[in-house]
Design an enzyme around this catalytic site. Structure first.
Site, PDB file in Angstrom:
ATOM      1  N   ARG A  61       0.045   7.649   2.210  1.00  0.00           N
ATOM      2  CA  ARG A  61      -0.503   6.416   1.636  1.00  0.00           C
ATOM      3  C   ARG A  61      -1.917   6.116   2.148  1.00  0.00           C
ATOM      4  O   ARG A  61      -2.274   4.964   2.383  1.00  0.00           O
ATOM      5  CB  ARG A  61       0.399   5.209   1.933  1.00  0.00           C
ATOM      6  CG  ARG A  61       1.781   5.302   1.385  1.00  0.00           C
ATOM      7  CD  ARG A  61       1.828   5.333  -0.138  1.00  0.00           C
ATOM      8  NE  ARG A  61       3.197   5.311  -0.591  1.00  0.00           N
ATOM      9  CZ  ARG A  61       3.928   6.421  -0.787  1.00  0.00           C
ATOM     10  NH1 ARG A  61       3.397   7.618  -0.607  1.00  0.00           N
ATOM     11  NH2 ARG A  61       5.177   6.327  -1.172  1.00  0.00           N
ATOM     12  N   GLU A  65       0.291  -2.423   3.454  1.00  0.00           N
ATOM     13  CA  GLU A  65      -0.210  -1.407   2.515  1.00  0.00           C
ATOM     14  C   GLU A  65      -1.149  -2.063   1.494  1.00  0.00           C
ATOM     15  O   GLU A  65      -2.128  -1.473   1.049  1.00  0.00           O
ATOM     16  CB  GLU A  65       0.979  -0.766   1.788  1.00  0.00           C
ATOM     17  CG  GLU A  65       0.585   0.321   0.811  1.00  0.00           C
ATOM     18  CD  GLU A  65       1.787   0.938   0.106  1.00  0.00           C
ATOM     19  OE1 GLU A  65       2.613   1.563   0.783  1.00  0.00           O
ATOM     20  OE2 GLU A  65       1.871   0.794  -1.124  1.00  0.00           O
ATOM     21  N   SER A 108       5.443  -2.363  -2.602  1.00  0.00           N
ATOM     22  CA  SER A 108       5.699  -2.403  -1.150  1.00  0.00           C
ATOM     23  C   SER A 108       4.532  -3.090  -0.462  1.00  0.00           C
ATOM     24  O   SER A 108       3.393  -2.645  -0.594  1.00  0.00           O
ATOM     25  CB  SER A 108       5.826  -0.992  -0.591  1.00  0.00           C
ATOM     26  OG  SER A 108       6.822  -0.303  -1.281  1.00  0.00           O
TER      27      SER A 108
HETATM   28  P1  FAD Z   1      -6.080  -2.082  -7.407  1.00  0.00           P
HETATM   29  O1  FAD Z   1      -4.944  -2.893  -6.965  1.00  0.00           O
HETATM   30  O2  FAD Z   1      -6.953  -2.635  -8.494  1.00  0.00           O
HETATM   31  O3  FAD Z   1      -6.941  -1.585  -6.227  1.00  0.00           O
HETATM   32  C1  FAD Z   1      -6.334  -1.040  -5.083  1.00  0.00           C
HETATM   33  C2  FAD Z   1      -7.435  -0.519  -4.133  1.00  0.00           C
HETATM   34  O4  FAD Z   1      -8.088   0.580  -4.736  1.00  0.00           O
HETATM   35  C3  FAD Z   1      -8.523  -1.556  -3.863  1.00  0.00           C
HETATM   36  O5  FAD Z   1      -8.998  -1.374  -2.550  1.00  0.00           O
HETATM   37  C4  FAD Z   1      -9.600  -1.200  -4.867  1.00  0.00           C
HETATM   38  O6  FAD Z   1     -10.892  -1.581  -4.456  1.00  0.00           O
HETATM   39  C5  FAD Z   1      -9.469   0.309  -4.932  1.00  0.00           C
HETATM   40  N1  FAD Z   1      -9.838   0.852  -6.249  1.00  0.00           N
HETATM   41  C6  FAD Z   1      -9.258   0.560  -7.437  1.00  0.00           C
HETATM   42  N2  FAD Z   1      -9.841   1.284  -8.415  1.00  0.00           N
HETATM   43  C7  FAD Z   1     -10.797   2.038  -7.822  1.00  0.00           C
HETATM   44  C8  FAD Z   1     -11.742   2.989  -8.300  1.00  0.00           C
HETATM   45  N3  FAD Z   1     -11.843   3.308  -9.584  1.00  0.00           N
HETATM   46  N4  FAD Z   1     -12.588   3.557  -7.397  1.00  0.00           N
HETATM   47  C9  FAD Z   1     -12.515   3.247  -6.088  1.00  0.00           C
HETATM   48  N5  FAD Z   1     -11.651   2.359  -5.573  1.00  0.00           N
HETATM   49  C10 FAD Z   1     -10.796   1.758  -6.444  1.00  0.00           C
HETATM   50  N6  FAD Z   1       2.167   2.495  -5.035  1.00  0.00           N
HETATM   51  C11 FAD Z   1       2.614   3.720  -4.709  1.00  0.00           C
HETATM   52  O7  FAD Z   1       1.904   4.502  -4.067  1.00  0.00           O
HETATM   53  N7  FAD Z   1       3.865   4.130  -5.063  1.00  0.00           N
HETATM   54  C12 FAD Z   1       4.707   3.353  -5.779  1.00  0.00           C
HETATM   55  O8  FAD Z   1       5.804   3.765  -6.097  1.00  0.00           O
HETATM   56  C13 FAD Z   1       4.258   2.044  -6.140  1.00  0.00           C
HETATM   57  N8  FAD Z   1       5.078   1.193  -6.799  1.00  0.00           N
HETATM   58  C14 FAD Z   1       4.644  -0.053  -7.130  1.00  0.00           C
HETATM   59  C15 FAD Z   1       5.502  -0.903  -7.821  1.00  0.00           C
HETATM   60  C16 FAD Z   1       5.090  -2.174  -8.206  1.00  0.00           C
HETATM   61  C17 FAD Z   1       6.033  -3.074  -8.971  1.00  0.00           C
HETATM   62  C18 FAD Z   1       3.770  -2.594  -7.905  1.00  0.00           C
HETATM   63  C19 FAD Z   1       3.291  -3.937  -8.361  1.00  0.00           C
HETATM   64  C20 FAD Z   1       2.918  -1.766  -7.183  1.00  0.00           C
HETATM   65  C21 FAD Z   1       3.339  -0.492  -6.781  1.00  0.00           C
HETATM   66  N9  FAD Z   1       2.520   0.389  -6.056  1.00  0.00           N
HETATM   67  C22 FAD Z   1       2.950   1.651  -5.738  1.00  0.00           C
HETATM   68  C23 FAD Z   1       1.161  -0.025  -5.642  1.00  0.00           C
HETATM   69  C24 FAD Z   1       0.073   0.229  -6.732  1.00  0.00           C
HETATM   70  O9  FAD Z   1       0.670   0.349  -8.000  1.00  0.00           O
HETATM   71  C25 FAD Z   1      -0.749   1.474  -6.459  1.00  0.00           C
HETATM   72  O10 FAD Z   1      -1.340   1.413  -5.198  1.00  0.00           O
HETATM   73  C26 FAD Z   1      -1.822   1.693  -7.522  1.00  0.00           C
HETATM   74  O11 FAD Z   1      -2.449   2.942  -7.345  1.00  0.00           O
HETATM   75  C27 FAD Z   1      -2.888   0.600  -7.513  1.00  0.00           C
HETATM   76  O12 FAD Z   1      -3.678   0.778  -8.665  1.00  0.00           O
HETATM   77  P2  FAD Z   1      -4.591  -0.367  -9.220  1.00  0.00           P
HETATM   78  O13 FAD Z   1      -5.426   0.210 -10.300  1.00  0.00           O
HETATM   79  O14 FAD Z   1      -3.781  -1.542  -9.579  1.00  0.00           O
HETATM   80  O15 FAD Z   1      -5.494  -0.659  -7.952  1.00  0.00           O
HETATM   81  P1  NAP Z   2      14.440   3.591  -1.075  1.00  0.00           P
HETATM   82  O1  NAP Z   2      15.004   4.613  -2.008  1.00  0.00           O
HETATM   83  O2  NAP Z   2      15.196   2.336  -0.812  1.00  0.00           O
HETATM   84  O3  NAP Z   2      14.132   4.294   0.316  1.00  0.00           O
HETATM   85  C1  NAP Z   2      13.532   3.564   1.383  1.00  0.00           C
HETATM   86  C2  NAP Z   2      12.429   4.405   1.989  1.00  0.00           C
HETATM   87  O4  NAP Z   2      12.990   5.578   2.501  1.00  0.00           O
HETATM   88  C3  NAP Z   2      11.421   4.791   0.961  1.00  0.00           C
HETATM   89  O5  NAP Z   2      10.305   3.976   1.114  1.00  0.00           O
HETATM   90  C4  NAP Z   2      11.167   6.263   1.189  1.00  0.00           C
HETATM   91  O6  NAP Z   2       9.908   6.519   1.747  1.00  0.00           O
HETATM   92  C5  NAP Z   2      12.199   6.689   2.197  1.00  0.00           C
HETATM   93  N1  NAP Z   2      13.029   7.767   1.602  1.00  0.00           N
HETATM   94  C6  NAP Z   2      14.167   7.633   0.881  1.00  0.00           C
HETATM   95  N2  NAP Z   2      14.653   8.840   0.551  1.00  0.00           N
HETATM   96  C7  NAP Z   2      13.813   9.747   1.063  1.00  0.00           C
HETATM   97  C8  NAP Z   2      13.786  11.166   1.066  1.00  0.00           C
HETATM   98  N3  NAP Z   2      14.726  11.891   0.466  1.00  0.00           N
HETATM   99  N4  NAP Z   2      12.764  11.772   1.691  1.00  0.00           N
HETATM  100  C9  NAP Z   2      11.806  11.067   2.300  1.00  0.00           C
HETATM  101  N5  NAP Z   2      11.776   9.711   2.338  1.00  0.00           N
HETATM  102  C10 NAP Z   2      12.768   9.069   1.730  1.00  0.00           C
HETATM  103  O7  NAP Z   2      12.962   3.202  -1.561  1.00  0.00           O
HETATM  104  P2  NAP Z   2      12.492   2.261  -2.736  1.00  0.00           P
HETATM  105  O8  NAP Z   2      11.840   1.075  -2.168  1.00  0.00           O
HETATM  106  O9  NAP Z   2      13.559   2.095  -3.754  1.00  0.00           O
HETATM  107  O10 NAP Z   2      11.328   3.138  -3.364  1.00  0.00           O
HETATM  108  C11 NAP Z   2      11.611   4.318  -4.031  1.00  0.00           C
HETATM  109  C12 NAP Z   2      10.365   5.177  -4.077  1.00  0.00           C
HETATM  110  O11 NAP Z   2       9.351   4.489  -4.818  1.00  0.00           O
HETATM  111  C13 NAP Z   2       9.769   5.470  -2.699  1.00  0.00           C
HETATM  112  O12 NAP Z   2       9.230   6.758  -2.725  1.00  0.00           O
HETATM  113  C14 NAP Z   2       8.683   4.445  -2.555  1.00  0.00           C
HETATM  114  O13 NAP Z   2       7.601   4.899  -1.771  1.00  0.00           O
HETATM  115  C15 NAP Z   2       8.237   4.239  -3.994  1.00  0.00           C
HETATM  116  N6  NAP Z   2       7.760   2.855  -4.165  1.00  0.00           N
HETATM  117  C16 NAP Z   2       6.559   2.529  -3.624  1.00  0.00           C
HETATM  118  C17 NAP Z   2       6.061   1.252  -3.772  1.00  0.00           C
HETATM  119  C18 NAP Z   2       4.696   0.917  -3.245  1.00  0.00           C
HETATM  120  O14 NAP Z   2       4.188  -0.141  -3.582  1.00  0.00           O
HETATM  121  N7  NAP Z   2       4.092   1.748  -2.426  1.00  0.00           N
HETATM  122  C19 NAP Z   2       6.792   0.300  -4.446  1.00  0.00           C
HETATM  123  C20 NAP Z   2       8.029   0.665  -4.944  1.00  0.00           C
HETATM  124  C21 NAP Z   2       8.513   1.955  -4.810  1.00  0.00           C
HETATM  125  P3  NAP Z   2       8.588   6.796   0.859  1.00  0.00           P
HETATM  126  O15 NAP Z   2       8.098   5.440   0.511  1.00  0.00           O
HETATM  127  O16 NAP Z   2       7.713   7.495   1.813  1.00  0.00           O
HETATM  128  O17 NAP Z   2       8.969   7.619  -0.322  1.00  0.00           O
END
Ligand code: FAD
Ligand code: NAP
Length: 338
Positions: free
Chosen positions: A164, A334, A238
């Protein structure tokens, strides 16, 4: 191509938390060439923020500088033997790109289906879900250097991707505006069902040889079941990163908390499930004022109704404090705070 500067724009519809704050200046970029005009006008000498879909951002005050909203569109594919190079403009919606790849049977994005946000933000925090990370398929990106006023290419090895994180979130935070990203995919599928929830759902559906479309559908189904939909409940996914700790620290904790959930990482590190730590501190489903912790996943903070960004930030501080007191583990946010 010139730029149009709008004044005093509400950011409510531009962030998935649905926080009401005002941006003093707002510029929409539909063609990267406009960034040169913005540079010549001196905008990047002022405070500015690059905005994609606003799904990883918490606004805690009015934004007095320039919001640069990236909205250029287009996707192109180039096939070189077994490899497929997909180049997408930064303003494309990430999940539209995932659907495009699935429709064309290009393999590699399916486990990251339904992540909100834009293509341009995808390298910033090395997005990942369900056992896949962006760094596995990222080939290169073009980014505008707001200090030097030139476009630069970053290849995978230049981006310092880690869990991340990337150079765009650390050393070069805020400096580069990503205008397009190229992903290197494959036409020969290598299905990844390593993540427990995926294999369980596939079994339920009696699918033994899943296609990439099956994986995307299963991932989307699990996400909709578990996560709040930002269009009805404001959130940014998250709020905290899963903490990565040393094996020695892990052993100490495991003795004290035998149910501790953990996953092995490279370099002898252990990843803890932050959601579990928060839940153990009694926060799951709790609400303070207009800020809350999601009932199905304690990692997700929510806007109950018209919350101020500061309310959500304060709730996050309380959670960080409680987790630290109980587990001696410092959670990191995050979500990007502004
Ligand atoms: P923004 O929120 O608009 O920006 C995020 C950051 O990136 C800011 O610092 C911004 O300045 C920068 N940025 C944005 N665009 C650019 C660009 N073009 N150039 C340079 N910098 C830029 N994230 C995960 O990794 N995994 C997930 O599974 C995941 N699940 C999510 C579920 C939900 C319901 C929500 C609401 C969010 C989730 N996220 C997840 C977080 C988010 O979706 C990601 O981080 C996504 O990549 C953000 O994209 P954005 O365009 O909305 O970025
Ligand atoms: P989950 O299944 O409840 O699991 C909890 C955490 O355990 C996750 O965050 C995941 O880490 C880790 N995990 C579970 N199984 C794993 C495996 N087999 N190997 C390695 N790590 C494992 O998680 P959840 O909240 O429902 O999310 C599901 C997936 O969607 C995750 O990968 C999570 O990162 C992603 N997600 C991300 C965001 C975001 O905003 N970043 C939001 C929603 C969902 P990891 O997060 O490292 O995968």
């Amino acid at each position: 191509m010139g730029i149009n500067i709008q004044s005093d724009v509400s950011l409510k519809k531009y962030n998935t938390f649905g926080i009401e704050e005002i941006a003093t200046n707002f510029i929409e970029i539909t063609d990267p060439i406009q960034l040169l005009s913005a540079y010549e006008t001196g905008i990047f000498k002022e405070e500015f923020l690059t905005l994609g879909g606003g799904s990883n951002i918490l606004f805690t005050k009015p934004y007095s500088g320039y919001i640069i909203k990236i909205n250029n569109k287009g996707i192109q594919a180039k096939i070189v033997q077994q490899d497929i190079f997909i180049t997408a403009c930064a303003g494309e919606i990430w999940n539209d790109l995932v659907c495009y790849c699935i429709n064309n049977n290009y393999n590699g994005l399916e486990n990251m289906a339904l992540i909100p946000g834009t293509v341009g933000a995808s390298p910033v925090q090395n997005i990942g879900a369900y056992g896949t990370e962006l760094m596995n398929i990222f080939y290169s990106c073009i980014a505008f250097d707001t200090v030097a006023g030139i476009f630069k290419v970053f290849y995978n090895e230049d981006c310092q991707f880690s869990y991340r994180d990337s150079i765009f979130k650390s050393e070069y935070k805020g400096r580069y505006i990503i205008t397009e990203v190229t992903y290197k995919l494959s036409s020969s599928p290598s299905i990844n069902t390593s993540y427990g929830a995926i294999s369980t759902e596939l079994e339920k559906r009696q699918i033994s040889n899943p296609t990439i479309r099956d994986i995307a559908e299963v991932v989307s189904y699990i996400r909709v079941e578990k996560l709040p939909d930002p269009s009805t409940v404001g959130n940014a996914g998250s709020f905290f990163k899963n903490p990565v700790i040393s094996i020695d620290k892990y052993k100490e904790l495991k003795e004290l908390f035998p149910d501790l959930i953990s996953y092995t990482m490279p370099e002898n590190k252990i990843k803890l499930a932050a959601g579990w730590l928060i839940e153990q501190c009694g926060w799951k489903g709790k609400v303070i004022g207009q800020a809350g912790v999601w009932k199905n996943q304690a990692l997700v903070l929510i806007n109950i109704h018209a919350a101020k960004g500061t309310e959500i930030f304060e709730l996050s501080s309380k959670i960080i404090n409680d987790v630290y007191q109980k587990f001696n583990v410092k959670l990191e946010r995050e979500v990007n705070i502004f």
